[in-house]
Design an enzyme around this catalytic site. Structure first.
Site, PDB file in Angstrom:
ATOM      1  N   THR A   1       0.815  -1.218   0.000  1.00 43.84           N
ATOM      2  CA  THR A   1       0.000   0.000   0.000  1.00 43.84           C
ATOM      3  C   THR A   1       0.847   1.266   0.000  1.00 43.84           C
ATOM      4  O   THR A   1       0.512   2.251  -0.652  1.00 43.84           O
ATOM      5  CB  THR A   1      -0.924  -0.021   1.238  1.00 43.84           C
ATOM      6  OG1 THR A   1      -1.768  -1.157   1.108  1.00 43.84           O
ATOM      7  CG2 THR A   1      -1.777   1.218   1.333  1.00 43.84           C
TER       8      THR A   1
ATOM      9  N   ASP B   1       1.370  -6.747   5.291  1.00 44.54           N
ATOM     10  CA  ASP B   1       0.938  -8.108   5.646  1.00 44.54           C
ATOM     11  C   ASP B   1       2.091  -8.965   6.171  1.00 44.54           C
ATOM     12  O   ASP B   1       1.959  -9.649   7.183  1.00 44.54           O
ATOM     13  CB  ASP B   1       0.311  -8.813   4.433  1.00 44.54           C
ATOM     14  CG  ASP B   1      -1.098  -8.329   4.154  1.00 44.54           C
ATOM     15  OD1 ASP B   1      -1.502  -7.311   4.738  1.00 44.54           O
ATOM     16  OD2 ASP B   1      -1.792  -8.981   3.350  1.00 44.54           O
TER      17      ASP B   1
HETATM   18  N1  GLU Z   1      -1.589  -7.119   1.148  1.00 45.09           N
HETATM   19  C1  GLU Z   1      -0.732  -6.119   0.629  1.00 45.09           C
HETATM   20  C2  GLU Z   1       0.677  -6.198   1.195  1.00 45.09           C
HETATM   21  O1  GLU Z   1       0.899  -6.626   2.296  1.00 45.09           O
HETATM   22  C3  GLU Z   1      -1.286  -4.712   0.765  1.00 45.09           C
HETATM   23  C4  GLU Z   1      -1.541  -4.331   2.204  1.00 45.09           C
HETATM   24  C5  GLU Z   1      -0.552  -3.366   2.757  1.00 45.09           C
HETATM   25  O2  GLU Z   1       0.411  -2.929   2.143  1.00 45.09           O
HETATM   26  O3  GLU Z   1      -0.776  -3.010   3.895  1.00 45.09           O
HETATM   27  O4  GLU Z   1       1.562  -5.839   0.497  1.00 45.09           O
END
Ligand code: GLU
EC number: 6.3.5.-
Length: 475
Positions: free
Chosen positions: A130, A207
């Protein structure tokens, strides 16, 4: 519409878009005509027969945006002027018209600010997630925003803190990272440190950010400068984004922090006041969506970044020292599995891992470090065949003590290695790293019990685990 331009559309929805001559990015109007019925014959409805009448309140205008590849083949998605997306089911009663041609999405980066020679140097490595994303509201697509110029556009304040260099290492969600990515990342970090950077920041999906933090803590030993992982729970274009505050604090910690450890910088609480820098081996993602999702486990954060100050919360850290020689140990074994104990666990799961060539098994035991006795044969057999079996508690907080109950003592007698107050994810990463260093079970056990990167704390203090008083085993 070509396959690429169809951007996730298929089946009936794709056919309707092709018939209407619409492509993703076009401004379209979608009108839903409803079958209306009336009891009273009138000149318009020919004696009560159903007729199609335009329903003005069911007309939508906006930009046709891409669909998720896993979406069905019956809906199209339109981004309305309000910014909301609406999914509209394609039926014979729906008319699609193109009312404006789409233009290719473009992001004009602002000019790069001047580098101030008196400032320390930092390298920001982007891996995805993100924090490295920006939603293009015209098309709804998400793109990486962490090229050097984009970054300054998003967080221009950085140029007053450090001389920033950036590098996109990966552009992937962190759930797609593997041991191979950790290895590659560790080597890239090491190269930048050998070239003389004053600090390293790694932008990462949240994550699995704690796994990577633990992996780098083991792979990068004797660090001369800080290596700070940072993420965001909301992308940088959202008003509630934590991307800028976290990134600014991470750069401050990396360039001015007096410590030289692997840390993870994220919101301490829901407010923007303080960013906590936690030890890479002692931090865990604990909430699916809150900005203060990362919590230190069985330890305190190393520091807080608050009002542009770095407040140290412990004196248990390796001091920054540019002359210290980094030791790079980036190998991780892929022949490692985690088995979570639960009532009714089928011990055949353990046999299966052994059969497929597993060299290490991390048991997530219950309580002080227990696994039901009906698993003992499978565990004993694995150990006899040279598999290193270690145990961390699924309780997360606290320390295993396998001497209190006979279940624990029996497991110790089988040769299970107790992993103190490490929580399962750090314990798993350590087992992968240990078996990347040696294939000799005896040496592996020795390394497992050695405190490499602050993964064991000597004693778990009650105030650190959020409870009053001491635990049952006196720790
Ligand atoms: N699931 C993705 C990741 O861990 C996007 C969630 C995030 O960055 O917090 O890269």
């Amino acid at each position: 519409m070509s396959k690429r331009e169809s951007s996730g559309y298929k089946g009936e929805a794709l056919k309707a878009l092709i018939n209407a001559g619409c492509q993703v990015g076009d401004v379209i109007r979608v009108t839903r005509y409803e079958k209306t019925y009336t009891d009273k014959p009138s000149s318009r409805n020919y004696g009560g027969k159903p007729v199609k009448q335009p329903c003005e309140e069911k007309a939508y205008e906006g930009i046709l945006i891409p669909r998720s590849e896993t979406g069905d083949d019956k809906h199209i998605v339109v981004k309305l002027k309000s910014g909301y997306n609406v999914g509209i089911r394609v039926t014979p009663e729906v008319k699609i018209e193109k009312i404006g041609k789409g233009t290719k999405p473009a992001f004009a980066s602002p000019p790069l600010p001047e580098q101030k020679p008196e400032l320390p140097k930092v390298i920001i490595l982007s891996t995805g997630g993100t924090i490295a994303s920006r939603v293009d509201y015209r098309t709804g697509a998400v793109r990486s925003a962490l090229s050097a110029s984009d970054l300054y556009g998003v967080v221009p304040e950085l140029s007053d803190i450090a001389r920033v260099k950036t590098e996109i290492v990966f552009s992937i969600y962190s759930e797609n990272l593997t041991q191979q990515h950790w290895k590659q990342l560790a080597k890239i970090v090491a190269e930048h440190i050998w070239q003389g950077t004053d600090g390293v920041v790694i932008a990462h999906g949240t994550d699995t950010m704690a796994y990577t933090a633990a992996a780098l803590s083991f792979a990068l030993q004797n660090l001369p400068v800080p290596v700070i992982l940072v993420g965001a729970q909301r992308s940088s274009d959202r008003p509630s984004s934590d991307a800028a505050t976290n990134l600014i604090a991470a750069v401050q910690a990396a360039t001015r922090g007096p410590f030289a450890d692997v840390g993870l910088a994220m919101h301490e609480t829901l407010s923007d006041i303080a960013i906590a820098v936690s030890r890479g081996t002692k931090v865990r993602k604990c909430h699916t969506s809150r900005r203060d999702t990362f919590k230190p486990v069985n330890g305190r954060p190393i520091a807080l970044v608050k009002n542009n100050e770095i407040i140290m919360l412990t004196d248990n850290y390796q001091k920054r020292d540019a002359a210290r020689k980094l030791v790079l140990k980036p190998e991780f074994s892929e022949a490692v599995a985690i088995v979570k104990f639960h009532p009714g666990l089928n011990p055949a799961v353990i046999d299966w891992h052994v059969k497929r060539g597993c060299k290490g098994i991390l048991l997530e035991g219950s309580g002080l470090g227990h696994v039901s006795k009906y698993c003992f044969d499978a565990i004993g057999n694995a150990i006899k065949r040279g598999v290193v079996v270690a145990l961390a508690s699924q309780c997360i907080w606290g320390r295993v003590n396998m001497n209190v109950y006979d279940t624990g003592r029996d497991l110790l007698a089988l040769g299970v290695v107790p992993l103190e107050d490490m929580f399962p994810e750090t314990a798993l990463v350590k087992l992968m790293w240990v078996l990347g260093q040696t294939s000799n079970p005896k040496e592996a056990k020795k390394l497992l019990k050695t405190n490499i990167a602050g993964e064991f704390s000597p004693r778990t203090m009650a105030e650190e685990i959020g409870v009053e008083g001491e635990s049952a085993d006196g720790n």
